[in-house]
Design a protein around this motif. Structure first.
Motif, PDB file in Angstrom:
ATOM      1  N   UNK A 100      -0.131  19.685  26.152  1.00  0.00           N
ATOM      2  CA  UNK A 100      -1.465  19.326  26.873  1.00  0.00           C
ATOM      3  C   UNK A 100      -2.425  19.113  25.679  1.00  0.00           C
ATOM      4  N   UNK A 101      -2.479  19.865  24.622  1.00  0.00           N
ATOM      5  CA  UNK A 101      -3.507  19.454  23.690  1.00  0.00           C
ATOM      6  C   UNK A 101      -3.234  18.240  22.875  1.00  0.00           C
ATOM      7  N   UNK A 102      -2.174  17.681  22.878  1.00  0.00           N
ATOM      8  CA  UNK A 102      -1.718  16.484  22.270  1.00  0.00           C
ATOM      9  C   UNK A 102      -2.198  15.292  23.000  1.00  0.00           C
ATOM     10  N   UNK A 103      -2.667  15.652  24.304  1.00  0.00           N
ATOM     11  CA  UNK A 103      -2.902  14.392  25.039  1.00  0.00           C
ATOM     12  C   UNK A 103      -4.471  14.306  25.254  1.00  0.00           C
ATOM     13  N   UNK A 104      -5.159  15.109  24.462  1.00  0.00           N
ATOM     14  CA  UNK A 104      -6.536  15.199  24.501  1.00  0.00           C
ATOM     15  C   UNK A 104      -7.232  14.795  23.290  1.00  0.00           C
ATOM     16  N   UNK A 105      -8.442  14.096  23.302  1.00  0.00           N
ATOM     17  CA  UNK A 105      -8.958  13.928  22.055  1.00  0.00           C
ATOM     18  C   UNK A 105     -10.128  15.173  21.417  1.00  0.00           C
ATOM     19  N   UNK A 106     -10.706  15.071  20.283  1.00  0.00           N
ATOM     20  CA  UNK A 106     -11.519  16.051  20.032  1.00  0.00           C
ATOM     21  C   UNK A 106     -12.443  16.783  20.901  1.00  0.00           C
TER      22      UNK A 106
END
Length: 127
Positions: free
Chosen positions: A34-40
């Protein structure tokens, strides 16, 4: 085992996929994905794979209402994408209907090519 930090949480979950398959994943693997699919800033961005279909509703411009006549009698084309939707398949395998205004800038070549293959390139929205 539960951990307050989701990256260290190793509880196991059954994950149901769109094709009906069920696989087991630990919470930390799900969290990392899930984190890998979001930007900063925490925004999720979907990556388009291809365009599947196109449709228009009754708010889309037709040839008879696609122009404004100015005070000199010249026909000026109206510029709007209202009423046009493209069914987009995303890299994650999902698909959704997206307003033309939302995809015309991100995948302009694909939109133009698809319009030509569908024979709709002469519609006012594409002129």
């Amino acid at each position: 085992n539960y951990h307050a930090n989701p990256v260290l949480d190793t509880r196991v979950y059954d994950v149901l996929f769109p094709d009906g398959a069920v696989k087991q994943y630990t919470a930390n693997v799900i969290t990392e994905h899930m984190y890998s699919q979001c930007d900063h800033e925490g925004y999720q961005h979907q990556i388009p794979d291809c365009i599947l279909d196109v449709r228009k509703d009754n708010t889309a411009l037709c040839n008879y209402n696609a122009f404004i006549i100015n005070k000199h009698g010249r026909k000026i084309p109206k510029k709007t994408t209202k009423g046009w939707f493209f069914n987009v398949r995303w890299k994650d395998g999902s698909d959704s209907w997206v307003p033309l205004k939302d995809i015309k800038e991100s995948i302009p070549v694909e939109v133009a090519t698809f319009a030509m293959t569908q024979g709709i390139e002469k519609e006012p929205v594409f002129s």
